[in-house]
Design a protein around this motif. Structure first.
Motif, PDB file in Angstrom:
ATOM      1  N   UNK A  33      47.521  43.963  42.713  1.00 47.08           N
ATOM      2  CA  UNK A  33      46.104  43.558  42.598  1.00 47.08           C
ATOM      3  C   UNK A  33      45.734  44.210  43.955  1.00 47.08           C
ATOM      4  N   UNK A  34      44.290  45.122  43.551  1.00 41.41           N
ATOM      5  CA  UNK A  34      43.841  45.910  44.681  1.00 41.41           C
ATOM      6  C   UNK A  34      41.941  46.355  43.983  1.00 41.41           C
ATOM      7  N   UNK A  35      41.488  46.384  45.164  1.00 43.31           N
ATOM      8  CA  UNK A  35      39.846  47.381  44.392  1.00 43.31           C
ATOM      9  C   UNK A  35      40.130  48.741  44.464  1.00 43.31           C
ATOM     10  N   UNK A 139      47.085  46.870  36.945  1.00 40.47           N
ATOM     11  CA  UNK A 139      46.437  47.385  37.867  1.00 40.47           C
ATOM     12  C   UNK A 139      45.578  46.703  37.857  1.00 40.47           C
ATOM     13  N   UNK A 140      44.402  46.647  38.543  1.00 38.43           N
ATOM     14  CA  UNK A 140      42.868  46.103  38.447  1.00 38.43           C
ATOM     15  C   UNK A 140      42.624  45.227  39.720  1.00 38.43           C
ATOM     16  N   UNK A 141      41.367  44.782  40.106  1.00 39.12           N
ATOM     17  CA  UNK A 141      40.669  44.318  40.836  1.00 39.12           C
ATOM     18  C   UNK A 141      41.763  42.495  40.879  1.00 39.12           C
ATOM     19  N   UNK A 142      41.028  41.970  41.102  1.00 44.96           N
ATOM     20  CA  UNK A 142      40.569  40.235  41.758  1.00 44.96           C
ATOM     21  C   UNK A 142      41.710  39.893  40.434  1.00 44.96           C
ATOM     22  N   UNK A 143      42.771  40.354  40.546  1.00 40.56           N
ATOM     23  CA  UNK A 143      43.974  39.548  39.784  1.00 40.56           C
ATOM     24  C   UNK A 143      43.787  37.663  40.061  1.00 40.56           C
ATOM     25  N   UNK A 144      44.448  37.533  41.045  1.00 39.37           N
ATOM     26  CA  UNK A 144      44.644  36.476  41.640  1.00 39.37           C
ATOM     27  C   UNK A 144      43.838  35.470  40.952  1.00 39.37           C
ATOM     28  N   UNK A 145      44.116  34.368  41.117  1.00 42.06           N
ATOM     29  CA  UNK A 145      43.355  33.047  40.917  1.00 42.06           C
ATOM     30  C   UNK A 145      42.715  33.035  40.089  1.00 42.06           C
ATOM     31  N   UNK A 146      42.964  33.549  39.322  1.00 41.94           N
ATOM     32  CA  UNK A 146      42.508  33.615  37.767  1.00 41.94           C
ATOM     33  C   UNK A 146      43.435  32.712  36.374  1.00 41.94           C
ATOM     34  N   UNK A 147      44.396  32.522  36.853  1.00 37.79           N
ATOM     35  CA  UNK A 147      45.309  31.663  36.227  1.00 37.79           C
ATOM     36  C   UNK A 147      46.181  33.271  35.152  1.00 37.79           C
ATOM     37  N   UNK A 148      46.397  34.310  35.952  1.00 40.06           N
ATOM     38  CA  UNK A 148      46.845  35.070  34.988  1.00 40.06           C
ATOM     39  C   UNK A 148      48.115  35.010  34.668  1.00 40.06           C
TER      40      UNK A 148
END
Length: 208
Positions: A33-35, A139-148
Protein backbone atom coordinates in the motif's frame (compact mmCIF):
# COMPACT_ATOMS: atom_id res chain seq x y z
CA UNK A 1 8.26 2.61 18.45
CA UNK A 2 11.63 2.66 16.74
CA UNK A 3 12.71 3.22 13.17
CA UNK A 4 15.34 0.76 11.95
CA UNK A 5 17.14 1.70 8.73
CA UNK A 6 17.72 -1.20 6.36
CA UNK A 7 19.23 -1.58 2.93
CA UNK A 8 16.79 -2.29 0.08
CA UNK A 9 18.21 -5.81 -0.22
CA UNK A 10 17.80 -6.45 3.51
CA UNK A 11 14.25 -5.16 3.37
CA UNK A 12 13.39 -7.62 0.61
CA UNK A 13 14.95 -10.49 2.55
CA UNK A 14 13.03 -9.63 5.72
CA UNK A 15 9.74 -9.23 3.88
CA UNK A 16 10.25 -12.53 2.06
CA UNK A 17 10.72 -14.21 5.42
CA UNK A 18 7.65 -12.53 6.86
CA UNK A 19 5.53 -13.55 3.85
CA UNK A 20 6.62 -17.18 3.92
CA UNK A 21 5.86 -17.30 7.66
CA UNK A 22 2.34 -15.88 7.22
CA UNK A 23 -0.27 -18.53 8.02
CA UNK A 24 -2.81 -18.94 5.25
CA UNK A 25 -4.82 -21.78 3.75
CA UNK A 26 -3.60 -22.39 0.22
CA UNK A 27 -2.45 -18.93 -0.83
CA UNK A 28 -1.02 -15.76 0.74
CA UNK A 29 -2.43 -12.41 -0.43
CA UNK A 30 -0.05 -9.54 0.26
CA UNK A 31 -0.86 -5.88 -0.32
CA UNK A 32 1.81 -3.21 -0.85
CA UNK A 33 0.00 0.00 0.00
CA UNK A 34 1.49 3.33 -1.00
CA UNK A 35 1.41 6.33 -3.27
CA UNK A 36 3.19 6.12 -6.61
CA UNK A 37 6.05 8.18 -5.16
CA UNK A 38 6.62 5.51 -2.47
CA UNK A 39 7.21 2.89 -5.18
CA UNK A 40 5.14 0.03 -3.72
CA UNK A 41 5.17 -1.70 -7.09
CA UNK A 42 8.95 -1.75 -7.24
CA UNK A 43 9.08 -3.34 -3.79
CA UNK A 44 6.54 -5.97 -4.81
CA UNK A 45 8.48 -6.66 -8.02
CA UNK A 46 11.68 -7.16 -6.05
CA UNK A 47 10.08 -9.97 -4.04
CA UNK A 48 9.06 -12.18 -6.97
CA UNK A 49 12.40 -13.95 -7.46
CA UNK A 50 13.33 -14.32 -3.76
CA UNK A 51 9.95 -15.91 -3.05
CA UNK A 52 10.36 -18.27 -5.97
CA UNK A 53 13.76 -19.34 -4.61
CA UNK A 54 12.02 -20.07 -1.31
CA UNK A 55 9.57 -22.33 -3.12
CA UNK A 56 6.70 -19.85 -3.13
CA UNK A 57 5.67 -18.88 -6.67
CA UNK A 58 4.50 -15.28 -6.79
CA UNK A 59 2.09 -13.48 -9.10
CA UNK A 60 2.03 -9.69 -9.48
CA UNK A 61 -1.09 -7.57 -9.74
CA UNK A 62 -1.15 -3.77 -9.91
CA UNK A 63 -4.23 -1.87 -8.81
CA UNK A 64 -3.74 0.45 -11.80
CA UNK A 65 -4.95 -2.42 -14.00
CA UNK A 66 -8.28 -2.50 -12.15
CA UNK A 67 -9.64 0.93 -13.02
CA UNK A 68 -13.31 1.71 -13.25
CA UNK A 69 -14.69 3.01 -16.58
CA UNK A 70 -13.86 6.61 -17.48
CA UNK A 71 -17.53 7.57 -17.22
CA UNK A 72 -17.33 6.73 -13.50
CA UNK A 73 -13.76 7.84 -12.74
CA UNK A 74 -14.02 11.18 -14.50
CA UNK A 75 -17.62 12.08 -13.75
CA UNK A 76 -16.49 14.88 -11.41
CA UNK A 77 -13.55 15.93 -13.60
CA UNK A 78 -10.19 14.55 -14.62
CA UNK A 79 -8.31 15.90 -11.60
CA UNK A 80 -10.79 15.49 -8.77
CA UNK A 81 -9.09 14.08 -5.63
CA UNK A 82 -12.37 12.86 -4.14
CA UNK A 83 -13.03 10.81 -7.29
CA UNK A 84 -9.54 9.36 -7.02
CA UNK A 85 -10.19 8.45 -3.40
CA UNK A 86 -13.72 7.07 -3.77
CA UNK A 87 -14.30 5.76 -7.29
CA UNK A 88 -11.07 5.43 -9.26
CA UNK A 89 -10.47 1.70 -8.77
CA UNK A 90 -12.80 -1.25 -9.32
CA UNK A 91 -12.36 -2.93 -5.95
CA UNK A 92 -15.37 -5.17 -6.55
CA UNK A 93 -13.71 -6.62 -9.66
CA UNK A 94 -10.43 -7.00 -7.79
CA UNK A 95 -12.18 -8.93 -5.03
CA UNK A 96 -14.17 -11.06 -7.46
CA UNK A 97 -11.41 -11.85 -9.93
CA UNK A 98 -8.32 -11.97 -7.69
CA UNK A 99 -8.80 -11.94 -3.94
CA UNK A 100 -11.81 -14.26 -3.83
CA UNK A 101 -10.24 -17.05 -5.90
CA UNK A 102 -7.18 -16.88 -3.61
CA UNK A 103 -9.20 -17.05 -0.39
CA UNK A 104 -9.23 -20.31 1.60
CA UNK A 105 -10.95 -22.92 -0.54
CA UNK A 106 -10.67 -20.72 -3.65
CA UNK A 107 -9.95 -22.01 -7.14
CA UNK A 108 -6.62 -20.19 -7.53
CA UNK A 109 -7.75 -19.11 -10.99
CA UNK A 110 -7.35 -15.34 -11.37
CA UNK A 111 -6.85 -12.53 -13.86
CA UNK A 112 -3.94 -10.15 -13.39
CA UNK A 113 -5.48 -7.24 -15.33
CA UNK A 114 -9.06 -6.13 -15.80
CA UNK A 115 -9.41 -2.74 -17.51
CA UNK A 116 -7.47 -1.04 -20.31
CA UNK A 117 -7.57 2.74 -19.80
CA UNK A 118 -6.39 3.41 -23.36
CA UNK A 119 -9.43 1.72 -24.90
CA UNK A 120 -11.66 2.19 -21.84
CA UNK A 121 -12.71 -1.42 -22.22
CA UNK A 122 -12.02 -4.73 -20.56
CA UNK A 123 -8.45 -5.88 -21.11
CA UNK A 124 -9.87 -9.35 -21.93
CA UNK A 125 -7.17 -11.13 -19.97
CA UNK A 126 -6.42 -14.82 -19.94
CA UNK A 127 -6.83 -16.62 -16.64
CA UNK A 128 -3.77 -17.52 -14.58
CA UNK A 129 -3.72 -20.59 -12.34
CA UNK A 130 -1.86 -19.83 -9.11
CA UNK A 131 -0.45 -23.03 -7.61
CA UNK A 132 -1.19 -23.96 -4.02
CA UNK A 133 1.25 -22.12 -1.80
CA UNK A 134 1.47 -19.25 -4.25
CA UNK A 135 1.73 -15.62 -3.18
CA UNK A 136 -0.21 -12.68 -4.56
CA UNK A 137 1.79 -9.44 -4.57
CA UNK A 138 -0.75 -6.63 -5.03
CA UNK A 139 0.50 -3.04 -5.20
CA UNK A 140 -1.32 0.24 -5.32
CA UNK A 141 -2.56 3.25 -3.38
CA UNK A 142 -5.38 3.46 -0.83
CA UNK A 143 -5.55 -0.31 -0.29
CA UNK A 144 -6.59 -0.19 3.34
CA UNK A 145 -9.90 0.70 4.91
CA UNK A 146 -11.87 -0.53 1.89
CA UNK A 147 -12.56 -4.07 3.10
CA UNK A 148 -10.09 -5.83 0.80
CA UNK A 149 -9.43 -9.38 2.01
CA UNK A 150 -5.64 -9.48 2.37
CA UNK A 151 -3.52 -11.75 4.56
CA UNK A 152 -0.65 -9.29 5.02
CA UNK A 153 -0.34 -5.58 4.30
CA UNK A 154 2.92 -3.67 3.88
CA UNK A 155 2.35 0.08 4.09
CA UNK A 156 4.95 2.18 2.29
CA UNK A 157 4.76 5.32 4.40
CA UNK A 158 5.93 8.82 3.57
CA UNK A 159 5.79 12.03 5.52
CA UNK A 160 3.46 14.64 3.98
CA UNK A 161 6.52 16.68 2.99
CA UNK A 162 8.21 13.73 1.28
CA UNK A 163 4.99 12.75 -0.47
CA UNK A 164 4.55 16.27 -1.83
CA UNK A 165 8.21 16.55 -2.82
CA UNK A 166 8.40 13.22 -4.63
CA UNK A 167 5.00 13.24 -6.35
CA UNK A 168 5.28 13.86 -10.08
CA UNK A 169 3.78 17.11 -11.31
CA UNK A 170 1.04 15.36 -13.29
CA UNK A 171 -0.11 13.55 -10.14
CA UNK A 172 0.00 16.41 -7.66
CA UNK A 173 -3.76 16.78 -7.89
CA UNK A 174 -4.02 13.47 -5.97
CA UNK A 175 -2.27 14.84 -2.87
CA UNK A 176 -5.51 15.87 -1.08
CA UNK A 177 -6.73 12.27 -1.47
CA UNK A 178 -3.69 11.01 0.42
CA UNK A 179 -4.25 13.64 3.13
CA UNK A 180 -7.79 12.33 3.47
CA UNK A 181 -6.55 8.72 3.52
CA UNK A 182 -4.10 9.53 6.30
CA UNK A 183 -6.77 11.35 8.34
CA UNK A 184 -9.69 8.95 7.83
CA UNK A 185 -7.97 5.56 7.64
CA UNK A 186 -4.60 6.01 9.39
CA UNK A 187 -3.05 3.30 7.21
CA UNK A 188 0.13 2.96 9.27
CA UNK A 189 -1.94 1.84 12.26
CA UNK A 190 -3.71 -0.88 10.23
CA UNK A 191 -0.77 -2.36 8.34
CA UNK A 192 1.09 -5.48 9.43
CA UNK A 193 4.41 -4.00 8.30
CA UNK A 194 5.25 -0.30 7.95
CA UNK A 195 8.22 0.78 5.85
CA UNK A 196 9.29 4.41 5.83
CA UNK A 197 10.25 5.38 2.29
CA UNK A 198 10.71 9.13 2.37
CA UNK A 199 13.62 8.12 0.13
CA UNK A 200 12.87 4.71 -1.42
CA UNK A 201 16.62 4.15 -1.83
CA UNK A 202 17.05 4.33 1.96
CA UNK A 203 14.08 2.53 3.55
CA UNK A 204 13.50 1.97 7.26
CA UNK A 205 11.25 -0.45 9.12
CA UNK A 206 8.95 0.98 11.76
CA UNK A 207 8.88 -1.37 14.74
CA UNK A 208 6.77 -1.36 17.90
Amino acid sequence: MRIRPVTPARLVDELAGRITATPAAGFVRVGFDGADSAEPGALADALVDPLRVLGRPAVRVDLADFLRPASVRLELGRNNPDSFYERWYDLAALSREVLGPLAPGGSGRIVTTFWNPDTDRSSRPSYVDVPTGGVLLLSGPLLQGAGLDLDLVVHCAQSPAALARRTREELRWTLPAFDRYRDEVDPASLADVVVRVDDPGHPALVEA
